[in-house]
Scaffold this motif. Structure first.
Motif, mmCIF file in Angstrom:
data_model
loop_
_atom_site.group_PDB
_atom_site.id
_atom_site.type_symbol
_atom_site.label_atom_id
_atom_site.label_comp_id
_atom_site.label_asym_id
_atom_site.label_seq_id
_atom_site.Cartn_x
_atom_site.Cartn_y
_atom_site.Cartn_z
ATOM 1 N N UNK A 230 20.540 53.854 26.577
ATOM 2 C CA UNK A 230 21.126 53.536 27.471
ATOM 3 C C UNK A 230 22.864 52.688 27.875
ATOM 4 N N UNK A 231 23.163 53.464 28.556
ATOM 5 C CA UNK A 231 24.993 53.579 28.359
ATOM 6 C C UNK A 231 25.520 52.565 29.443
ATOM 7 N N UNK A 232 24.091 51.778 30.118
ATOM 8 C CA UNK A 232 24.421 50.562 31.023
ATOM 9 C C UNK A 232 25.477 48.602 30.955
ATOM 10 N N UNK A 233 24.888 48.365 31.389
ATOM 11 C CA UNK A 233 25.989 46.998 31.108
ATOM 12 C C UNK A 233 24.706 46.012 30.990
ATOM 13 N N UNK A 234 23.052 46.498 31.526
ATOM 14 C CA UNK A 234 22.166 45.258 31.673
ATOM 15 C C UNK A 234 20.802 46.147 30.822
ATOM 16 N N UNK A 235 20.089 45.952 30.318
ATOM 17 C CA UNK A 235 18.537 45.440 29.338
ATOM 18 C C UNK A 235 18.150 45.948 30.577
ATOM 19 N N UNK A 236 17.619 47.426 29.958
ATOM 20 C CA UNK A 236 16.075 47.423 30.618
ATOM 21 C C UNK A 236 15.369 47.805 30.378
ATOM 22 N N UNK A 237 13.649 48.101 30.867
ATOM 23 C CA UNK A 237 13.332 47.777 30.366
ATOM 24 C C UNK A 237 12.081 49.149 31.276
ATOM 25 N N UNK A 238 11.200 50.333 29.560
ATOM 26 C CA UNK A 238 10.685 51.679 30.301
ATOM 27 C C UNK A 238 9.024 51.177 30.670
ATOM 28 N N UNK A 239 8.817 51.228 31.557
ATOM 29 C CA UNK A 239 7.922 50.418 31.807
ATOM 30 C C UNK A 239 6.384 52.247 32.281
#
Length: 129
Positions: A40-49
């Protein structure tokens, strides 16, 4: 679902390997492991669904696999973090190709996005890579 710019900031690396110890060529059983690393190279948290795989065997047979999460998890991946897992695919021949995508969500906006997984080759011993 349309891709978002967040999906462009997620990188997926794949390391496939032939599992000779689990394979039985005389029974047309060729087992491959693949280790996936999601960066994750973004500035946001993410969830893999969810995951979607398209597996094309050397014979031309195509199998599609869809399911929630990966290896029984729906991992949260924070900014700058990675998530790594290993899974398996069983083919009826010594070569094949896998490709697919992950459905994810930006946890800040709850906006879903897709992350494409480029095709990668599965090849047993003595196969042209």
């Amino acid at each position: 679902m349309t891709p978002s710019s967040l999906g462009d900031e997620i990188r997926v690396d794949v390391e496939p390997a032939f599992r000779e110890d689990e394979s039985a060529p005389e029974e047309e059983r060729f087992v491959f492991s693949y280790t996936i690393t999601v960066h994750n190279h973004s500035g946001h948290s993410m969830q893999l669904l969810a995951r979607h795989w398209k597996i094309t065997q050397g014979s031309g047979k195509v199998q599609e696999v869809r399911g929630k999460g990966v290896v029984g998890q729906q991992p949260m991946i924070g900014p700058g973090q990675t998530f790594r897992y290993t899974s398996r695919a069983i083919l009826d021949g010594p070569v094949g190709v896998m490709e697919g995508d992950f459905t994810c969500v930006d946890t800040a906006t709850q906006r879903p996005f897709e992350v494409a997984i480029a095709p990668f080759r599965l090849a047993g011993p003595n196969q042209v890579h």
